[in-house]
Write a protein that holds these residues in place. Structure first.
Motif, PDB file in Angstrom:
ATOM      1  N   ARG A 181      33.262  51.864  23.123  1.00 44.35           N
ATOM      2  CA  ARG A 181      32.584  52.067  24.166  1.00 44.35           C
ATOM      3  C   ARG A 181      32.998  53.236  24.952  1.00 44.35           C
ATOM      4  N   LYS A 182      32.327  54.017  25.375  1.00 42.33           N
ATOM      5  CA  LYS A 182      32.732  55.106  26.328  1.00 42.33           C
ATOM      6  C   LYS A 182      32.868  54.943  27.815  1.00 42.33           C
ATOM      7  N   GLY A 183      33.913  55.153  28.227  1.00 44.02           N
ATOM      8  CA  GLY A 183      34.461  54.890  29.670  1.00 44.02           C
ATOM      9  C   GLY A 183      35.813  54.553  29.745  1.00 44.02           C
ATOM     10  N   LEU A 184      36.050  53.749  30.751  1.00 40.91           N
ATOM     11  CA  LEU A 184      37.395  53.526  31.350  1.00 40.91           C
ATOM     12  C   LEU A 184      37.546  51.961  31.122  1.00 40.91           C
ATOM     13  N   VAL A 185      38.787  51.557  30.490  1.00 38.77           N
ATOM     14  CA  VAL A 185      38.861  50.128  30.253  1.00 38.77           C
ATOM     15  C   VAL A 185      38.826  49.171  31.169  1.00 38.77           C
ATOM     16  N   THR A 186      38.935  49.518  32.614  1.00 44.95           N
ATOM     17  CA  THR A 186      38.707  48.616  33.816  1.00 44.95           C
ATOM     18  C   THR A 186      37.378  48.191  33.729  1.00 44.95           C
ATOM     19  N   GLU A 187      36.180  49.047  33.155  1.00 47.49           N
ATOM     20  CA  GLU A 187      34.835  48.611  33.164  1.00 47.49           C
ATOM     21  C   GLU A 187      34.605  47.614  32.734  1.00 47.49           C
ATOM     22  N   PRO A 188      34.957  47.157  31.150  1.00 51.56           N
ATOM     23  CA  PRO A 188      34.613  45.957  30.517  1.00 51.56           C
ATOM     24  C   PRO A 188      35.431  44.726  31.074  1.00 51.56           C
ATOM     25  N   VAL A 189      36.791  45.129  31.708  1.00 48.43           N
ATOM     26  CA  VAL A 189      37.725  44.130  31.987  1.00 48.43           C
ATOM     27  C   VAL A 189      36.847  43.574  33.458  1.00 48.43           C
ATOM     28  N   LEU A 190      36.432  44.648  34.339  1.00 44.28           N
ATOM     29  CA  LEU A 190      35.744  43.926  35.417  1.00 44.28           C
ATOM     30  C   LEU A 190      34.593  43.259  35.187  1.00 44.28           C
ATOM     31  N   GLU A 191      33.810  43.636  34.115  1.00 48.31           N
ATOM     32  CA  GLU A 191      32.508  43.001  33.758  1.00 48.31           C
ATOM     33  C   GLU A 191      32.967  41.529  33.159  1.00 48.31           C
ATOM     34  N   GLN A 192      33.808  41.357  32.398  1.00 47.91           N
ATOM     35  CA  GLN A 192      34.443  39.884  32.049  1.00 47.91           C
ATOM     36  C   GLN A 192      34.915  39.218  33.191  1.00 47.91           C
ATOM     37  N   LEU A 193      35.887  39.580  33.969  1.00 50.42           N
ATOM     38  CA  LEU A 193      36.171  39.081  35.206  1.00 50.42           C
ATOM     39  C   LEU A 193      34.818  38.463  36.261  1.00 50.42           C
ATOM     40  N   GLN A 194      33.913  39.409  36.333  1.00 50.15           N
ATOM     41  CA  GLN A 194      32.743  39.006  37.008  1.00 50.15           C
ATOM     42  C   GLN A 194      32.048  37.824  36.233  1.00 50.15           C
ATOM     43  N   ALA A 195      32.048  37.943  35.156  1.00 52.71           N
ATOM     44  CA  ALA A 195      31.261  36.931  34.266  1.00 52.71           C
ATOM     45  C   ALA A 195      32.114  35.552  34.450  1.00 52.71           C
ATOM     46  N   LEU A 196      33.332  35.619  34.434  1.00 57.17           N
ATOM     47  CA  LEU A 196      34.254  34.368  34.745  1.00 57.17           C
ATOM     48  C   LEU A 196      34.003  33.956  36.207  1.00 57.17           C
ATOM     49  N   GLU A 197      33.733  34.938  37.114  1.00 52.64           N
ATOM     50  CA  GLU A 197      33.578  34.385  38.505  1.00 52.64           C
ATOM     51  C   GLU A 197      32.185  33.681  38.649  1.00 52.64           C
ATOM     52  N   THR A 198      31.086  34.126  37.916  1.00 51.23           N
ATOM     53  CA  THR A 198      29.891  33.489  37.921  1.00 51.23           C
ATOM     54  C   THR A 198      29.928  32.094  37.308  1.00 51.23           C
ATOM     55  N   ASP A 199      30.682  31.975  36.127  1.00 50.86           N
ATOM     56  CA  ASP A 199      30.885  30.360  35.797  1.00 50.86           C
ATOM     57  C   ASP A 199      31.904  29.709  36.328  1.00 50.86           C
ATOM     58  N   GLY A 200      32.617  30.349  37.417  1.00 55.92           N
ATOM     59  CA  GLY A 200      33.637  29.604  38.261  1.00 55.92           C
ATOM     60  C   GLY A 200      34.941  29.436  37.643  1.00 55.92           C
ATOM     61  N   SER A 201      35.315  30.101  36.629  1.00 61.56           N
ATOM     62  CA  SER A 201      36.839  30.085  36.054  1.00 61.56           C
ATOM     63  C   SER A 201      37.600  31.296  36.423  1.00 61.56           C
ATOM     64  N   LEU A 202      37.133  31.941  37.128  1.00 61.68           N
ATOM     65  CA  LEU A 202      37.824  32.987  37.548  1.00 61.68           C
ATOM     66  C   LEU A 202      39.496  32.586  37.930  1.00 61.68           C
ATOM     67  N   GLY A 203      39.441  31.680  38.963  1.00 60.12           N
ATOM     68  CA  GLY A 203      40.677  31.245  39.549  1.00 60.12           C
ATOM     69  C   GLY A 203      41.536  30.504  38.398  1.00 60.12           C
ATOM     70  N   SER A 204      40.889  30.373  37.109  1.00 57.84           N
ATOM     71  CA  SER A 204      41.912  29.669  36.255  1.00 57.84           C
ATOM     72  C   SER A 204      42.337  30.563  35.208  1.00 57.84           C
ATOM     73  N   THR A 205      41.985  31.982  35.055  1.00 61.87           N
ATOM     74  CA  THR A 205      41.967  33.010  34.365  1.00 61.87           C
ATOM     75  C   THR A 205      43.243  33.792  34.556  1.00 61.87           C
ATOM     76  N   ALA A 206      44.070  33.845  33.645  1.00 57.37           N
ATOM     77  CA  ALA A 206      45.210  34.962  33.671  1.00 57.37           C
ATOM     78  C   ALA A 206      45.097  36.116  33.051  1.00 57.37           C
ATOM     79  N   LEU A 207      45.547  37.467  33.532  1.00 63.12           N
ATOM     80  CA  LEU A 207      45.461  38.553  33.376  1.00 63.12           C
ATOM     81  C   LEU A 207      46.761  39.252  33.004  1.00 63.12           C
ATOM     82  N   TYR A 208      46.992  39.797  32.069  1.00 69.23           N
ATOM     83  CA  TYR A 208      48.248  40.700  31.443  1.00 69.23           C
ATOM     84  C   TYR A 208      48.034  41.931  31.006  1.00 69.23           C
ATOM     85  N   SER A 209      48.717  42.849  31.592  1.00 67.62           N
ATOM     86  CA  SER A 209      48.565  44.386  31.283  1.00 67.62           C
ATOM     87  C   SER A 209      49.817  45.237  31.068  1.00 67.62           C
ATOM     88  N   CYS A 210      49.617  46.225  30.388  1.00 70.43           N
ATOM     89  CA  CYS A 210      50.792  47.393  30.179  1.00 70.43           C
ATOM     90  C   CYS A 210      50.158  48.711  29.652  1.00 70.43           C
TER      91      CYS A 210
END
Lengths: 318, 268
Positions: B168-197
């Motif tokens: 996928r061409k672009g910045l990694v924040t783009e698919p991450v944001l898309e995944q988080l938006q999908a999780l928000e839509t199905d109401g599970s954003l608040g129960s999601t954990a994110l880890y980064s390095c």
């Protein structure tokens, strides 16, 4: 094992007896417990804690450290938890065992040195104090106390009135005559002097043209400073009668022997501990081997045993 | 419990130009470590380099652990000469591990370049515990991927490359944001954990673009030049909000910190 198979490494520095001459230098052994998982503290004759101030200090902005191989440049800025927390929570854990706990004290004004020492007098088992009057990395106090012999003498005398415990002063090489600071310490009532603290140094990134430390300059330590330290110890040996603790670039037993030959009664190991916290145990074993092989009965016979044909060539104040 | 362990090198190979992977047999450290911790490596018995080199613990399989690094100077270059059978002295495991959030509904892992190895360890830990997890990796191009071309993980993780190169061409924040938006839509954003390095550019981008305050947890693992590795020298300070002082130590307070609390060096 016969007695000769295990030579006695003990040394005496005035009122302080050590089971071996190896001390951990301040700033390189934390508050005393950090290496407990991986290194036996009792391999050291003693250790000097991180410098303690009256109130907690946050230290300098990062970056605070850069390797200038095989040396190290730092600008930590005496970050520490302050005397109250140290005395209540840490000190009771470090005064056990045969390794002597010596507390380094660094403050901005003389009154604070007196106050910190007075508070630490209530903690049983502390063997003594090292007055850090030579840190190059703080804006107030620090090295300024050491650069003026009158101030050094007054500071030591004032602390002397507060304690009967053993006192050493840690001296800077960043002055014309380190023996002035040693003589002032002796006159003020110090039991010993410790030298040298780090040399003022600097590292620059040629590409970005930026300094590698946020404070621009810092303190240089590690193996490259050993020749400077040996010269300063030799100078002070020719100036004072109180014991000298040699510090600067020690990484093996030969370094220890060399420091003692030029006048040290004990030594501090600093930067090398970061690479190998078990180094003191190795050096102690190597020193025993050396004593057996060379027929050295007591390490104290090394102190000041430098053989010269022309005597001291350094400027010794009359 | 920390150990000083002479670890036997099992393998050492260049997996991408200038990027190396070493496996070592280190039973004590492997038994004690958790994802997010690191080892302080004595590169050579001589005085050069003077200090140990801190490296994140990558995969841990049985009594063996993986270290992955890019050659950036003398110490990391000397490590490329180490042959199997040789021992390297490791001090570890060091630092605070990631919070292994077992009660989250989703776990989103975001690595930038050489920030990937500790997240691979965390990824495999979650997988072993049958917990849902997605691992994203952002790189400039294929040459920056800190996985060998024959590594099965290459086909499991979500790779975004600035140059494309089949990913996928672009910045990694783009698919991450898309995944988080999908999780928000199905109401599970608040129960999601994110880890980064990863590099500060990635950390800053995550801080700016993702709704980290709405997540159950958002952590970042940092790197910094180190002296001792155990909190003694206080050399690896970084600016982190919420502590007793403005600074915390990467080696002993971290390397894992709350994503929202960290600041790049020199920016208070």
């Amino acid at each position: 094992m016969t007695a000769t198979a295990s030579p006695d490494l003990s040394v005496i520095l005035g009122s302080l007896s050590l089971h071996n001459p190896l001390l951990a230098a301040s700033g390189c052994f934390g508050y005393g417990t950090e290496y407990d998982d991986v290194a036996d503290r009792d391999n050291l004759g003693g250790f000097i804690t991180k410098s303690i101030s009256l109130a907690p200090w946050k230290g300098n902005d990062p970056p605070r450290l850069t390797e200038v191989s095989p040396g190290l440049l730092n600008s930590i800025g005496l970050a520490n938890m302050g005397v109250e927390k140290f005395a209540n929570e840490v000190a009771p854990q470090i005064v056990t065992g045969k390794s002597k706990a010596i507390v380094s004290v660094a403050c901005k004004v003389m009154e604070e040195y007196e106050e910190v020492v007075a508070l630490l007098e209530d903690v049983e088992g502390i063997a003594g104090y090292e007055l850090n009057i030579s840190c190059p990395n703080v804006k107030e106090g620090g090295m300024a106390f050491c650069l003026n012999p009158n101030i050094t003498e007054e500071l030591v005398a004032r602390v002397r009135k507060r304690t009967n415990r053993w006192i050493t002063t840690k001296l800077t090489p960043n002055m014309t005559s380190v023996s002035q600071g040693a003589l002032a310490s002796e006159a003020g009532g110090a039991d010993a002097v410790s030298l040298i603290n780090t040399l003022v140094g600097m590292a620059v990134d040629w590409k970005s043209r930026r300094p590698k430390l946020a404070t621009i300059t810092g303190g240089y330590s590690g193996p490259p400073i050993k020749p400077v330290a040996l010269a300063k110890v030799w100078e002070v040996w020719n100036a004072v009668k109180i014991p000298i603790i040699g510090i600067g670039g020690i990484t093996n037993w030969k370094d220890v022997v060399e420091f003692m030959i030029v006048g040290a009664s004990a030594v501090q190991i600093g930067t090398a501990l970061y690479a190998d916290p078990n180094l003191p145990g190795q050096i102690a074993a190597d020193l025993r081997e050396y004593m057996r092989n060379e027929g050295v009965g007591s390490l104290s016979e090394l102190t000041g045993s430098l053989k010269t044909d022309r005597g001291a060539m350094v400027g010794v104040p009359a | 419990m920390k150990y000083l362990e002479d670890a036997v090198v099992v393998s050492n190979r260049e997996i991408r130009p200038g990027i190396w992977s070493m496996w070592l047999r280190s039973p004590q450290i492997c038994a004690a470590t958790l994802p997010g911790q690191f080892v302080h490596v004595k590169v050579d018995a001589s005085l050069t380099p003077l200090l140990r080199r801190p490296l994140s613990i990558g995969r841990v399989h049985g009594d063996q652990l993986e270290l992955v690094w890019r050659v950036v100077g003398t110490g990391t270059d000397m490590l490329t000469d180490v042959r199997p059978g040789v021992t390297l002295n490791l001090l570890g495991p060091l630092g605070q591990p990631f919070t292994r959030e077992v009660n989250a509904s989703h776990r989103v892992l975001v690595g930038g370049g050489l920030g990937l190895p500790p997240l691979v360890y965390l990824y495999e830990w979650f997988r072993e515990h049958d917990l849902p997890v997605t691992l994203h990796l952002g790189v400039s191009g294929r040459a920056d991927i800190p996985l060998a071309e024959d590594d099965p993980l290459l086909n499991e993780i979500e790779i975004t490359a600035e140059n494309g190169e089949g990913f996928r061409k672009g910045l990694v924040t783009e698919p991450v944001l898309e995944q988080l938006q999908a999780l928000e839509t199905d109401g599970s954003l608040g129960s999601t954990a994110l880890y980064s390095c990863g590099p500060w550019g990635l950390v800053n981008a995550l801080q700016r673009t993702i709704p980290h305050s709405q997540l159950k947890l958002a952590e970042v693992s940092l790197e910094q030049q180190m002296g001792c590795g155990v909190g003694v020298c206080q050399g690896c300070a970084v600016i982190v909000e919420g502590g007793d002082t403005p600074y915390q130590l990467v080696c002993s307070d971290g390397p894992v910190f709350p994503l929202a609390a960290v600041h790049p060096p020199g920016v208070a």
